[in-house]
Scaffold this active site. Structure first.
Site, PDB file in Angstrom:
ATOM      1  N   GLY A  98       0.797  -1.223   0.000  1.00 27.64           N
ATOM      2  CA  GLY A  98       0.000   0.000   0.000  1.00 27.64           C
ATOM      3  C   GLY A  98       0.831   1.275   0.000  1.00 27.64           C
ATOM      4  O   GLY A  98       0.328   2.361   0.253  1.00 27.64           O
ATOM      5  N   SER A 128       2.222  -3.516  -3.651  1.00 26.19           N
ATOM      6  CA  SER A 128       2.127  -2.507  -4.711  1.00 26.19           C
ATOM      7  C   SER A 128       2.330  -3.094  -6.108  1.00 26.19           C
ATOM      8  O   SER A 128       2.917  -2.447  -6.982  1.00 26.19           O
ATOM      9  CB  SER A 128       3.096  -1.347  -4.459  1.00 26.19           C
TER      10      SER A 128
HETATM   11  C1  PEP Z   1      -1.911  -6.589   0.119  1.00 27.13           C
HETATM   12  O1  PEP Z   1      -2.709  -6.042   0.857  1.00 27.13           O
HETATM   13  O2  PEP Z   1      -1.747  -7.805   0.225  1.00 27.13           O
HETATM   14  C2  PEP Z   1      -1.185  -5.775  -0.864  1.00 27.13           C
HETATM   15  C3  PEP Z   1      -0.206  -6.319  -1.520  1.00 27.13           C
HETATM   16  O3  PEP Z   1      -1.606  -4.480  -1.011  1.00 27.13           O
HETATM   17  P1  PEP Z   1      -1.117  -3.451  -2.177  1.00 27.13           P
HETATM   18  O4  PEP Z   1      -1.160  -4.204  -3.471  1.00 27.13           O
HETATM   19  O5  PEP Z   1      -2.121  -2.344  -2.115  1.00 27.13           O
HETATM   20  O6  PEP Z   1       0.263  -3.033  -1.814  1.00 27.13           O
END
Ligand code: PEP
Length: 250
Positions: free
Chosen positions: A172, A212
């Site tokens: 995130g 991400s």
């Molecule tokens: C997750 O919550 O497992 C995650 C990888 O979130 P993001 O892709 O938003 O980083």
């Protein structure tokens, strides 16, 4: 050959109406995917998601499960309850659960046992924090999480268990591990599986990258030999972005 698996983690997002709309829009865009497609959604969305995904190649998962069969555990949900909803997968030990809700390797182990006993496939999350990484502790932390979190599981269990390597600093935040770094660390996890369990387990277990992952970096990450898929947070909330990632090889 390990079948790639792209799983969304919706976290605490989407109402039932939004769930139906998203899956209805997503389904035709991912119907020819070569990867397994999974959406892990809030408990309240599971039934709607299962209905919307009926007859499609989209599998539905939960974001957590308790280890007890029933009892005085206010706010928790058992594996039998998820089974009744025909949940295919469940995320266990996500870093947000570890960070905000006191999840430990021991509870990860118990939740994973409960999921397997109910024939629900666990996606077990591991990964180091930024501080642990800066202090050179990444391998030590991963070893503890894998050895303790998966202690006692047998070869046949690893046909079902998926591991998600999610460096906490990349979740995130918009920061992604480089494809090479992610590949190296996932290679290390595979080496651990061979050393602590068995070579055949290392060869067959699917290990995703998460943190991400998005439309810009998914192709590069998925090209790497050790990376068998992605656990996608933010980008799994948008049908076009998630479909693009699922179709990374097209
Ligand atoms: C997750 O919550 O497992 C995650 C990888 O979130 P993001 O892709 O938003 O980083």
């Amino acid at each position: 050959m390990r079948t790639p698996i792209i799983a969304g983690n919706w976290k605490m997002n989407k109402t039932m109406a939004e769930t139906k709309a998203m899956i209805t829009e997503l389904a035709p865009k991912v119907k020819d995917a070569n990867a397994e497609v999974v959406l892990c959604v809030p408990y309240t969305d599971i039934q709607t998601a299962k209905r919307a995904a009926k007859g499609t190649n989209i599998k539905i998962g939960a974001e957590n499960v308790h280890w007890a069969e029933s009892g005085a555990f206010t706010g928790e949900v058992s594996a039998a309850m998820l089974k009744e909803l025909k949940c295919d997968y469940v995320i266990i030990g996500h870093s947000e659960r570890r960070q905000y809700f006191g999840e430990t390797d021991e509870t990860v182990n118990k939740r994973t046992q409960a999921a397997l006993a109910a024939k629900i496939r666990p996606i077990v999350c591991v990964g180091e924090t930024e501080e642990e990484r800066e202090n050179g502790l990444t391998e030590k932390v991963l070893e503890r999480q894998i050895v303790e979190g998966l202690k006692g599981f047998k070869s046949k269990d690893f046909d079902k268990i998926v591991i998600a390597y999610e460096p906490v600093w990349a979740i995130g935040t918009g920061k992604t591990a480089t494809a090479t770094d992610a590949n190296t660390t996932i290679g290390y996890i595979r080496h651990l599986l061979a050393k602590k369990f068995h070579k055949s387990i290392a060869e067959k277990t699917r290990i995703q990258y998460g943190g991400s992952m998005n439309v810009k970096n998914c192709k590069e990450l998925m090209k790497e030999e050790e990376i068998d898929g992605g656990l996608i947070g933010g980008a799994s909330l948008k049908p076009d972005d998630f479909a693009f990632i699922v179709n990374y090889d097209k």
